[in-house]
Scaffold this active site. Structure first.
Site, PDB file in Angstrom:
ATOM      1  N   HIS A   1      47.515  -4.785 -33.870  1.00  0.00           N
ATOM      2  CA  HIS A   1      46.486  -4.803 -34.919  1.00  0.00           C
ATOM      3  C   HIS A   1      45.424  -3.753 -34.597  1.00  0.00           C
ATOM      4  CE1 HIS A   1      44.242  -6.540 -38.233  1.00  0.00           C
ATOM      5  NE2 HIS A   1      43.162  -6.419 -37.490  1.00  0.00           N
TER       6      HIS A   1
ATOM      7  N   MET B   1      53.218  -5.697 -42.999  1.00  0.00           N
ATOM      8  CA  MET B   1      52.038  -6.154 -43.729  1.00  0.00           C
ATOM      9  C   MET B   1      52.297  -7.446 -44.509  1.00  0.00           C
ATOM     10  SD  MET B   1      50.268  -3.954 -42.455  1.00  0.00           S
ATOM     11  CE  MET B   1      48.719  -3.334 -43.030  1.00  0.00           C
ATOM     12  N   LYS B   2      53.136  -8.300 -43.973  1.00  0.00           N
ATOM     13  CA  LYS B   2      53.408  -9.594 -44.610  1.00  0.00           C
ATOM     14  C   LYS B   2      53.149 -10.704 -43.594  1.00  0.00           C
ATOM     15  CE  LYS B   2      54.773  -8.132 -48.567  1.00  0.00           C
ATOM     16  NZ  LYS B   2      54.095  -8.512 -49.807  1.00  0.00           N
ATOM     17  N   ILE B   3      52.881 -11.889 -44.121  1.00  0.00           N
ATOM     18  CA  ILE B   3      52.656 -13.042 -43.240  1.00  0.00           C
ATOM     19  C   ILE B   3      54.022 -13.539 -42.742  1.00  0.00           C
ATOM     20  CG2 ILE B   3      51.776 -15.421 -43.170  1.00  0.00           C
ATOM     21  CD1 ILE B   3      49.480 -13.646 -43.749  1.00  0.00           C
TER      22      ILE B   3
ATOM     23  N   GLY C   1      55.896   3.650 -39.780  1.00  0.00           N
ATOM     24  CA  GLY C   1      56.776   3.383 -38.636  1.00  0.00           C
ATOM     25  C   GLY C   1      56.536   4.258 -37.426  1.00  0.00           C
ATOM     26  N   THR C   2      55.306   4.785 -37.266  1.00  0.00           N
ATOM     27  CA  THR C   2      55.077   5.619 -36.085  1.00  0.00           C
ATOM     28  C   THR C   2      55.105   4.776 -34.809  1.00  0.00           C
ATOM     29  OG1 THR C   2      52.669   5.504 -36.297  1.00  0.00           O
ATOM     30  CG2 THR C   2      53.745   7.349 -37.363  1.00  0.00           C
TER      31      THR C   2
ATOM     32  N   ASN D   1      52.357  -8.753 -32.177  1.00  0.00           N
ATOM     33  CA  ASN D   1      51.891  -7.905 -33.277  1.00  0.00           C
ATOM     34  C   ASN D   1      50.880  -6.907 -32.740  1.00  0.00           C
ATOM     35  OD1 ASN D   1      51.276  -7.118 -36.037  1.00  0.00           O
ATOM     36  ND2 ASN D   1      49.380  -8.303 -35.849  1.00  0.00           N
TER      37      ASN D   1
HETATM   38  C1  GAR Z   1      49.244   0.345 -37.238  1.00  0.00           C
HETATM   39  O1  GAR Z   1      48.060   1.074 -37.045  1.00  0.00           O
HETATM   40  C2  GAR Z   1      49.012  -1.132 -37.032  1.00  0.00           C
HETATM   41  O2  GAR Z   1      47.979  -1.413 -36.132  1.00  0.00           O
HETATM   42  C3  GAR Z   1      48.648  -1.604 -38.414  1.00  0.00           C
HETATM   43  O3  GAR Z   1      49.462  -0.864 -39.265  1.00  0.00           O
HETATM   44  C4  GAR Z   1      49.676   0.432 -38.702  1.00  0.00           C
HETATM   45  C5  GAR Z   1      51.133   0.763 -38.847  1.00  0.00           C
HETATM   46  O4  GAR Z   1      51.364   2.099 -38.547  1.00  0.00           O
HETATM   47  N1  GAR Z   1      48.893  -3.007 -38.547  1.00  0.00           N
HETATM   48  C6  GAR Z   1      48.138  -3.816 -39.244  1.00  0.00           C
HETATM   49  O5  GAR Z   1      47.166  -3.445 -39.875  1.00  0.00           O
HETATM   50  C7  GAR Z   1      48.580  -5.253 -39.223  1.00  0.00           C
HETATM   51  N2  GAR Z   1      47.563  -6.107 -39.731  1.00  0.00           N
HETATM   52  P1  GAR Z   1      52.842   2.640 -38.346  1.00  0.00           P
HETATM   53  O6  GAR Z   1      53.672   2.122 -39.529  1.00  0.00           O
HETATM   54  O7  GAR Z   1      52.718   4.115 -38.368  1.00  0.00           O
HETATM   55  O8  GAR Z   1      53.343   2.110 -37.041  1.00  0.00           O
END
Ligand code: GAR
Length: 187
Positions: free
Chosen positions: A107, A88-90, A14-15, A105
């Protein structure tokens, strides 16, 4: 300015959520975070929602009725905009239809390259010269909606997965707020 009531979906640390919460405390930022939904009750990111007293709820996708539960909560909190921040879910087609062009989103790659999971491992295997992040609209195709913003950096030969992730996330903390400002600049 009327701020859009926004729900942030998370699964882990969740950063990005933390960063969006901090941005949204600025009166000129176009969204207010009114709800956080996690599919994972152990997600670290929930602590940020709790700290700032933002309503938060865990909805496991293993629950047969999870889609309805998500829609009911979005309605309950009058949500008009959704940010996926490490969810991380569809997202179901029903939700996408209901929030057409209102779900974005982030990515950790330069889409359309490296959709899906294990982005950094794939990049290293491919000896990519450039890396970065993309904020895009969500449609029915995985990581397939139109791009709003991309931020790029040049990789180094000694970059490992952790280094790539750290550099990418640093850019994400700029890209996500900038994308939101860009979307609402004419509203
Ligand atoms: C982020 O780096 C985001 O780009 C990635 O998950 C991380 C979440 O970090 N998302 C994906 O890979 C989606 N396919 P966070 O929980 O620290 O924000």
């Amino acid at each position: 300015m009327v701020k859009r009531k926004t729900c942030v979906f998370i699964s882990g640390k969740g950063t990005n959520l933390k960063n969006l919460i901090s941005q949204s405390r600025d009166s000129s930022f176009p969204i207010i975070i009114s709800l956080v939904i996690s599919n994972n009750k152990k997600a670290d990111g929930l602590k940020f929602a709790k700290k700032y007293k933002i309503p938060n709820i865990c909805i496991s996708t293993n629950n047969r009725l999870y889609e309805n539960e998500i829609l009911l909560n979005l309605k309950k909190y009058n949500i008009t905009f959704i940010c996926l921040a490490g969810y991380m879910k569809i997202i179901s087609n029903k939700l996408i239809k209901k929030y057409q062009k209102k779900i974005i989103n982030i990515h950790p790659s330069l889409l359309p390259k490296f959709k899906g999971l294990n982005t950094f491992a794939k990049m290293i295997k491919n000896k990519e010269k450039k890396a970065g992040c993309t904020v895009h609209y969500v449609n029915e195709k995985l990581d397939g909606g139109n791009n709003i913003i991309q931020k790029i950096f040049f990789t180094k030969s000694d970059d490992n997965e952790l280094k790539l992730k750290t550099k990418t996330q640093k850019l994400e903390y700029r890209a996500f707020p900038e994308a939101i400002i860009k979307i609402f600049r004419y509203f």
